[in-house]
Scaffold this active site. Structure first.
Site, PDB file in Angstrom:
ATOM      1  N   GLU A 139      10.189   3.761   6.921  1.00  0.00           N
ATOM      2  CA  GLU A 139       9.954   2.361   7.296  1.00  0.00           C
ATOM      3  C   GLU A 139      10.726   2.108   8.579  1.00  0.00           C
ATOM      4  O   GLU A 139      11.921   2.374   8.647  1.00  0.00           O
ATOM      5  CB  GLU A 139      10.449   1.444   6.163  1.00  0.00           C
ATOM      6  N   ILE A 166      -4.078  -7.953  -1.453  1.00  0.00           N
ATOM      7  CA  ILE A 166      -3.168  -7.251  -2.370  1.00  0.00           C
ATOM      8  C   ILE A 166      -3.926  -6.271  -3.269  1.00  0.00           C
ATOM      9  O   ILE A 166      -3.538  -5.105  -3.358  1.00  0.00           O
ATOM     10  CB  ILE A 166      -2.278  -8.248  -3.155  1.00  0.00           C
ATOM     11  N   ALA A 194       0.832  -1.207   0.000  1.00  0.00           N
ATOM     12  CA  ALA A 194       0.000   0.000   0.000  1.00  0.00           C
ATOM     13  C   ALA A 194       0.865   1.255   0.000  1.00  0.00           C
ATOM     14  O   ALA A 194       0.645   2.172  -0.801  1.00  0.00           O
ATOM     15  CB  ALA A 194      -0.934  -0.002   1.213  1.00  0.00           C
ATOM     16  N   ARG A 248     -12.009 -18.350   5.041  1.00  0.00           N
ATOM     17  CA  ARG A 248     -10.988 -18.652   6.050  1.00  0.00           C
ATOM     18  C   ARG A 248     -11.558 -18.715   7.458  1.00  0.00           C
ATOM     19  O   ARG A 248     -11.118 -19.506   8.289  1.00  0.00           O
ATOM     20  CB  ARG A 248      -9.877 -17.594   5.985  1.00  0.00           C
ATOM     21  N   GLY A 301       2.066 -14.476   0.248  1.00  0.00           N
ATOM     22  CA  GLY A 301       2.010 -15.497  -0.791  1.00  0.00           C
ATOM     23  C   GLY A 301       1.721 -14.944  -2.167  1.00  0.00           C
ATOM     24  O   GLY A 301       1.859 -15.651  -3.172  1.00  0.00           O
TER      25      GLY A 301
END
Lengths: 463, 463
Positions: free
Chosen positions: A35, A446, A16, A296, A48
């Site tokens: 960061e 994503i 993002a 999930r 993944g």
């Protein structure tokens, strides 16, 4: 007043944050990305790489009918309707453009086949050719370098700086920060002439914070997340009146192994091959107990039910399709057995029950219908479960924070009291809440990060 | 700096606020209670008055074994384990003393029988003799008058006043406030030398706020709450760094009528008599579909399932036990039928299926076991469902906010960042979160308010 000033300050260097930085820079603004960790990317470096796309190019080739409306419907269903409708639509409608941007503009290579992710009505999930989201992160980092966007590592968010009217005009940061050492580094004030984009991710690693919202998620619980997935960024926003949404909704990943730590090498084997071509059984009974392609939340709830001992079994031909199988076998996260008897003995499963389970499943493949659990079997090729058997001993691990701060469809952070944007503050990705509600579908994180990251970058740039 | 100063300022005049005020005053402190509405009490004035007590005096007489640990276990089970353990224990362990305080110190008269509330393992719920919580509120108001505690009506919370170190030292309030008119009244600054107790209740009537946390709960949804059940008090606390907990967890009451507005007169009929001696059926099938004594979340989820048309049917002898039955019949919220055929025809229920349902249920009373839904039948006297039949057409309504701001077992409001008390700020009652998690059991709200209200008052007084 400031030690230095940029047009746009981006906090966080995952999918993002970097998407926002690229868009803001392309709009002609000066951009700084900070960061807190030593390496960029956070959880995006471990991801993944699953990428759900409504109206995916490969769907047409396979004759699969899809639409943003159907993807949105799937998201609402999994989310128990807690999702914010405008955000769901923004992600579903933007998923195709976000995918094409990654593939064609950034040059990410995706595998030539669609994955039918749990809870999705149709196969619509791409996966990078190497089964890892790190290639998407790398492509974003390369693009940032091309555009001359500095990514300042070990620089942590301390708090927002606001003007007299409450607009966010910069941030206090800690330079030379050594995570998680309190007191390390030194404070600097960075101005953001056009605004700040908060993209600091979730808080799965923040034991104290997560226990407030779900006391059962104590320190003993394993997580797939990187160590820096803590709540400071989110808390900074709440401190200035951002609206908390769905903070008690966490996602347990129903496909992680108990035989390796964290995310591990076997997870993408289980996601891409095991759950597509295999069955999940309860080793204490030898029987299936769930639709392996449910969302999930449903799956992980069934897996942790009292007395359950969940394992995944897949046949040899299917297993070979996973490019990193050798590594999984070597680490012991995937176990291979020549015969059913051998597998049953080694894992203490009732052999007769297991044989019946596999026979029954193989028969249901011929019929194209899973009468027991309603798993979709008809839409894609399936391999029978035949020797050599490959087995993963599963244990759900804490994977994702569905909740976060509220944004509108322009990635503007909304104020708690007036439900209006806090001037100068945008947010995108896991630090936000509302897109997923009770349950995030696989492959939607994503596109969410890319869609809202790009919107945040453009809007922060003032376009 | 202040227009006036008290030792303790209590915001809100329901069960929690008044309990706090009484304890603070008894500790020798000067106390002011403010209330934004024209009348004191908020939802406490409308409450049914159910009061769950672990180790209730009447339990011993009936040979019912109970303990605070069992009550806590029931609360955790209903709450899906999201509950904060220390808060659950504080309420369960304090419930008996809180009850005795109301009965013996305040003089509230309770009915001579225990109610087996939904989700409770055993009968442990008292109910005031007149089936209304207003008598508890009246008793609290009388005690406040005796102690000389001023309750200033039409005085709204505007925001906390903090000292340089962040301690709460008072509040800006709006005097002569006319709810919900923005801009009415005038701002005054009230000092609180020893602290503020926030007891402003929930936000079921705050459509904008509740839609952030559960978008499906839009303006069309009915609620049992009084108009002033809005979020400003909660938001004031979040503004200064209180920790939000479980804000997306709302409770729908599974016993409200679609034939009257809001809480209505029939609700306590359904709670005390209908669900104890009757059955809930789906009028579209004539069959039962749920354990009528399950927790509120389970029941209301089943009731709103697609196509369900929930109605409650109880026999004549049982119905007569409810003191306000005549009023319910007069308003049409409870309907009476001489025969099953008449009832079935009038409500368009399959008569044969309904007859079978009632026969089956009456038989299960003889056996003392509900094989279909596991409803507890053995512990108390039950009346058969026989003519004249009494029927309520149910529709769940929004009833309670499980979430709120985080407190510790000392009713101290905890800071978002450090998880430490915000000096000078206590809170109690529905404005807090963590006691109930996913589902509040019936009868636990009042002990919660009294237990934590009294703790908040004592701790704010500095004892």
């Amino acid at each position: 007043m400031f030690d230095e000033t940029f047009d746009v300050l981006v906090v966080g260097s995952g999918y993002a944050g970097l998407s926002a930085a690229i868009e803001a820079r392309r709009a002609g603004r000066s951009v700084l990305v900070i960061e807190k960790m030593k390496l960029p990317g956070g959880n995006s470096a471990l991801s993944g790489g699953l990428f759900a796309v409504a109206n995916a190019p490969l769907q047409a080739a396979d004759g699969i009918e899809d639409s943003p409306a159907l993807m949105a419907e799937d998201m609402f269903k999994a989310g128990h309707g807690l999702n914010h409708p405008d955000l769901v639509r923004t992600v579903a409608e933007g998923s195709l453009e976000a995918f094409l941007w990654c593939r064609d503009d950034l040059g990410v290579v995706f595998a030539d086949g669609l994955h039918h992710g749990g809870g999705h009505s149709v196969p619509r999930v791409y996966s990078p050719a190497n089964c890892s989201g790190s290639v998407i992160l790398q492509a974003l980092l390369v693009k940032c370098r091309e555009l001359g966007i500095p990514i300042r590592l070990q620089t942590a968010m301390k708090g927002f700086i606001q003007d007299a009217g409450g607009a966010v005009v910069g941030a206090e940061v800690i330079a030379d920060y050594i995570f998680p050492r309190e007191g390390s580094g030194s404070v600097r004030r960075i101005g953001a002439a056009r605004g700040v984009v908060l993209a600091t991710g979730g808080y799965c690693q923040d034991v104290a914070f997560r226990k407030v919202h779900a006391p059962a998620l104590g320190a003993a619980l394993e997580t797939t997340n990187h160590p820096g997935a803590t709540a400071e960024g989110l808390v900074s926003a709440l401190r200035i009146g951002a609206t908390p949404v769905h903070l008690s909704w966490f996602q347990m990943g129903p496909w992680t192994s108990r035989d390796e730590e964290g995310w591990g090498v076997s997870t993408m084997f289980s996601v891409l091959v095991g759950l597509r071509h295999g069955v999940m059984i309860d080793a204490s009974t030898g029987r299936r107990f769930v639709n392996e392609l449910a969302d999930r939340l449903s799956r992980s709830q069934e897996m942790v039910a009292a007395g359950r001992d969940p394992m995944l079994i897949v046949g040899g031909v299917a297993a070979q399709q996973y490019p990193n199988l050798a590594q999984c076998l070597k680490r012991g996260a995937v176990k291979r057995y020549g015969t059913l008897e051998e597998m049953a003995r080694d894992q203490a499963i009732d052999a007769a029950a297991l044989a019946e389970t596999l026979e029954h499943y193989n028969r249901s493949l011929d019929e194209g219908v899973d009468e027991e659990f309603g798993r979709p079997l008809g839409t894609q090729e399936r391999y029978r479960i035949e020797p050599p058997y490959h087995l993963v001993r599963l244990r759900p691990k804490l994977h994702y924070c569905n909740g976060g701060i509220q944004i509108d469809s322009g990635a503007r952070v909304l104020d708690l009291e007036r439900h209006r944007p806090i001037p100068g503050l945008h947010a995108a990705g896991e630090v936000t809440g509302g897109v997923h509600g009770a349950c995030r579908l696989g492959g939607v994180a994503i596109p969410e990060c890319i869609v809202f990251g790009r919107i945040a970058g453009r809007n922060a740039a003032g376009l």
